[in-house]
Write a protein that holds these residues in place. Sequence first.
Motif, PDB file in Angstrom:
ATOM      1  N   GLU A  77       5.451  25.845 -43.694  1.00 28.77           N
ATOM      2  CA  GLU A  77       4.322  25.919 -44.226  1.00 28.77           C
ATOM      3  C   GLU A  77       4.314  25.583 -45.710  1.00 28.77           C
ATOM      4  OE1 GLU A  77       0.433  29.055 -44.604  1.00 28.77           O
ATOM      5  OE2 GLU A  77       2.436  29.682 -43.696  1.00 28.77           O
ATOM      6  N   TYR A  78       5.529  26.225 -46.356  1.00 33.36           N
ATOM      7  CA  TYR A  78       5.382  26.111 -47.627  1.00 33.36           C
ATOM      8  C   TYR A  78       6.591  25.301 -48.339  1.00 33.36           C
ATOM      9  CZ  TYR A  78       2.112  29.862 -47.748  1.00 33.36           C
ATOM     10  OH  TYR A  78       0.990  30.776 -47.946  1.00 33.36           O
ATOM     11  N   SER A  79       7.246  24.324 -47.616  1.00 32.12           N
ATOM     12  CA  SER A  79       8.477  23.716 -47.502  1.00 32.12           C
ATOM     13  C   SER A  79       8.557  23.378 -49.176  1.00 32.12           C
ATOM     14  CB  SER A  79       8.749  22.605 -46.730  1.00 32.12           C
ATOM     15  OG  SER A  79      10.141  22.272 -46.770  1.00 32.12           O
ATOM     16  N   ASP A  80       9.423  23.628 -49.919  1.00 34.46           N
ATOM     17  CA  ASP A  80       9.699  23.154 -51.213  1.00 34.46           C
ATOM     18  C   ASP A  80       8.632  23.751 -52.162  1.00 34.46           C
ATOM     19  OD1 ASP A  80      12.423  22.109 -51.057  1.00 34.46           O
ATOM     20  OD2 ASP A  80      11.687  20.314 -50.226  1.00 34.46           O
ATOM     21  N   ARG A  81       7.706  24.480 -51.873  1.00 35.72           N
ATOM     22  CA  ARG A  81       6.865  25.181 -52.863  1.00 35.72           C
ATOM     23  C   ARG A  81       6.751  26.610 -52.834  1.00 35.72           C
ATOM     24  NH1 ARG A  81       1.544  23.458 -50.261  1.00 35.72           N
ATOM     25  NH2 ARG A  81       2.524  24.011 -48.372  1.00 35.72           N
ATOM     26  N   GLU A  82       6.420  27.290 -53.910  1.00 37.49           N
ATOM     27  CA  GLU A  82       6.538  28.857 -53.865  1.00 37.49           C
ATOM     28  C   GLU A  82       5.964  29.374 -52.347  1.00 37.49           C
ATOM     29  OE1 GLU A  82       7.435  30.789 -56.146  1.00 37.49           O
ATOM     30  OE2 GLU A  82       8.211  28.917 -57.252  1.00 37.49           O
ATOM     31  N   GLY A  83       6.825  30.048 -52.003  1.00 36.78           N
ATOM     32  CA  GLY A  83       6.460  30.761 -50.863  1.00 36.78           C
ATOM     33  C   GLY A  83       7.764  30.159 -49.607  1.00 36.78           C
ATOM     34  N   ASP A  84       8.557  29.226 -49.929  1.00 34.52           N
ATOM     35  CA  ASP A  84       9.542  28.692 -49.180  1.00 34.52           C
ATOM     36  C   ASP A  84      10.767  29.744 -49.301  1.00 34.52           C
ATOM     37  OD1 ASP A  84      11.772  27.590 -47.803  1.00 34.52           O
ATOM     38  OD2 ASP A  84      10.981  25.477 -48.635  1.00 34.52           O
ATOM     39  N   PRO A  85      11.292  30.435 -48.319  1.00 28.09           N
ATOM     40  CA  PRO A  85      12.241  31.289 -48.445  1.00 28.09           C
ATOM     41  C   PRO A  85      13.566  30.835 -49.029  1.00 28.09           C
ATOM     42  CG  PRO A  85      11.671  31.305 -46.343  1.00 28.09           C
ATOM     43  CD  PRO A  85      10.634  30.411 -47.070  1.00 28.09           C
ATOM     44  N   HIS A  86      13.662  29.590 -48.594  1.00 30.44           N
ATOM     45  CA  HIS A  86      15.065  28.799 -49.004  1.00 30.44           C
ATOM     46  C   HIS A  86      15.043  27.742 -49.743  1.00 30.44           C
ATOM     47  CE1 HIS A  86      14.654  27.054 -45.142  1.00 30.44           C
ATOM     48  NE2 HIS A  86      14.463  28.286 -44.336  1.00 30.44           N
ATOM     49  N   SER A  87      14.024  27.164 -50.435  1.00 33.93           N
ATOM     50  CA  SER A  87      14.322  25.783 -50.935  1.00 33.93           C
ATOM     51  C   SER A  87      15.297  25.792 -52.155  1.00 33.93           C
ATOM     52  CB  SER A  87      12.752  25.787 -51.558  1.00 33.93           C
ATOM     53  OG  SER A  87      12.778  24.394 -52.382  1.00 33.93           O
ATOM     54  N   PRO A  88      15.940  24.550 -52.383  1.00 31.61           N
ATOM     55  CA  PRO A  88      16.777  24.516 -53.479  1.00 31.61           C
ATOM     56  C   PRO A  88      16.287  23.844 -54.541  1.00 31.61           C
ATOM     57  CG  PRO A  88      17.094  22.925 -51.689  1.00 31.61           C
ATOM     58  CD  PRO A  88      16.105  23.677 -51.281  1.00 31.61           C
ATOM     59  N   ASN A  89      14.953  23.733 -54.586  1.00 30.65           N
ATOM     60  CA  ASN A  89      14.397  22.921 -55.345  1.00 30.65           C
ATOM     61  C   ASN A  89      13.229  23.699 -56.445  1.00 30.65           C
ATOM     62  OD1 ASN A  89      15.355  20.173 -54.782  1.00 30.65           O
ATOM     63  ND2 ASN A  89      14.085  20.685 -53.013  1.00 30.65           N
ATOM     64  N   LEU A  90      13.703  25.122 -56.321  1.00 30.27           N
ATOM     65  CA  LEU A  90      12.677  25.966 -57.154  1.00 30.27           C
ATOM     66  C   LEU A  90      13.279  26.666 -58.258  1.00 30.27           C
ATOM     67  CD1 LEU A  90      10.307  26.978 -54.052  1.00 30.27           C
ATOM     68  CD2 LEU A  90       9.732  25.326 -55.650  1.00 30.27           C
TER      69      LEU A  90
ATOM     70  N   LEU B  64      22.264  23.779 -59.295  1.00 26.93           N
ATOM     71  CA  LEU B  64      23.502  24.663 -58.776  1.00 26.93           C
ATOM     72  C   LEU B  64      22.709  25.928 -58.125  1.00 26.93           C
ATOM     73  CD1 LEU B  64      26.403  23.855 -61.141  1.00 26.93           C
ATOM     74  CD2 LEU B  64      26.130  23.143 -58.543  1.00 26.93           C
ATOM     75  N   ARG B  65      22.075  26.418 -59.017  1.00 25.37           N
ATOM     76  CA  ARG B  65      21.332  27.746 -58.774  1.00 25.37           C
ATOM     77  C   ARG B  65      20.548  27.576 -57.283  1.00 25.37           C
ATOM     78  NH1 ARG B  65      20.396  28.511 -64.229  1.00 25.37           N
ATOM     79  NH2 ARG B  65      18.191  27.232 -64.027  1.00 25.37           N
ATOM     80  N   GLY B  66      19.809  26.438 -57.348  1.00 20.34           N
ATOM     81  CA  GLY B  66      18.883  26.194 -56.134  1.00 20.34           C
ATOM     82  C   GLY B  66      19.869  26.136 -54.817  1.00 20.34           C
ATOM     83  N   LEU B  67      20.789  25.272 -54.916  1.00 19.88           N
ATOM     84  CA  LEU B  67      21.629  25.322 -53.672  1.00 19.88           C
ATOM     85  C   LEU B  67      22.426  26.302 -53.380  1.00 19.88           C
ATOM     86  CD1 LEU B  67      23.724  21.698 -54.637  1.00 19.88           C
ATOM     87  CD2 LEU B  67      22.323  22.053 -52.813  1.00 19.88           C
ATOM     88  N   VAL B  68      22.762  27.342 -54.355  1.00 13.09           N
ATOM     89  CA  VAL B  68      23.549  28.397 -53.954  1.00 13.09           C
ATOM     90  C   VAL B  68      22.406  29.559 -53.460  1.00 13.09           C
ATOM     91  CG1 VAL B  68      24.448  30.662 -54.935  1.00 13.09           C
ATOM     92  CG2 VAL B  68      25.293  28.411 -55.516  1.00 13.09           C
ATOM     93  N   HIS B  69      21.391  29.566 -53.972  1.00 15.78           N
ATOM     94  CA  HIS B  69      20.277  30.211 -53.384  1.00 15.78           C
ATOM     95  C   HIS B  69      20.056  29.872 -51.959  1.00 15.78           C
ATOM     96  CE1 HIS B  69      16.233  32.388 -52.907  1.00 15.78           C
ATOM     97  NE2 HIS B  69      15.813  31.025 -52.626  1.00 15.78           N
ATOM     98  N   SER B  70      19.544  28.523 -51.691  1.00 16.91           N
ATOM     99  CA  SER B  70      19.069  28.266 -50.492  1.00 16.91           C
ATOM    100  C   SER B  70      20.369  28.062 -49.152  1.00 16.91           C
ATOM    101  CB  SER B  70      18.594  26.708 -50.693  1.00 16.91           C
ATOM    102  OG  SER B  70      19.469  25.525 -50.825  1.00 16.91           O
TER     103      SER B  70
END
Length: 328
Positions: A121-134, A143-149
Amino acid sequence: MAEETIPTSTDSEPRRKVLSSPYLHRLQRRHFLLFDILPIIGTAAALAFLAVRPIGITEVVLLCSMWLLTGLGITVGYHRLFTHRTFKAAQPVAIALAILGSMAGQGAVVSWVALHRRHHEYSDREGDPHSPNLSGDGILGRLRGLVHSHFLWMRRHEYPNIVHYAPDLLKNRPLVRVARYYYHWVVLGLAIPALVGGLVSMSWLGAVSGLLWGGLVRIFVLEHIVWAINSILHMFGTRPYASRENSRNGAIFALITLGEAWHNNHHAFPESPSFGLDWYRPDPGYWLIRVLVTCGLATELKLPSPDRRNAKRTVNRDKSGDKSIATA
């Protein structure tokens, strides 16, 4: 990811899409430690245990067979059947897939489905639980995005309300019963390789080795394969089909991910049981579904038509400005 003993909003309250509370965060922290951190420790222990018992054919067979069974439980059961309803399966098949997926240690089936539906529903937008692009621009942001996601998002996150995201599964009583016994299925997935290893070798050393390689190492390997789809394939790869988010295909990972690496294809056509879409793109998850169809155990496959695929196909520049390879 957490257990299915999750409070949801009552009928008298407006239905919330996500829930957040200290109780939920405690469950998430416990799950993170048990099923995300412990397999790392178990893998280190398995490597150290090689000094006591070198790895043999039994350990290799247990690792590969348990990885394949639980991996198919995730991709065919949790993902294609329960989340996206890309086909219908006979009830015994559905329950078996739910149990195998539970053994993977990635969360109970209803929670997993709710979480993944929110991701779409929220892919790569606010609300996506594991996007590396936010997580910001530049190398550090990426790098922060990759580690988070890939890993850290599971420590603590908003919990998708299962009443909102998975009402169809809550009406399926046998499936809810499977979800309630989630921890039991994980333990069973550890006990089976330990028992087989002990019986084959007729020793406690064999049982410990089976537990480590067919249990904890297997969970570790499968988890990082699945997490790489969330992280790497939302940042790197090819985009043969137009989609509003940054999903990518990673053909080199197709077999080891059991077809999940055709991630751009999946986001472009989430209703399709085939992620590869073409016969020459390896998709072991879809191969299993075709076997089930042949045996009369699966029906109502929803494959996208050639016209719909052509309408979404693109060879233009993608969002990042790189050339997208339509034939990848």
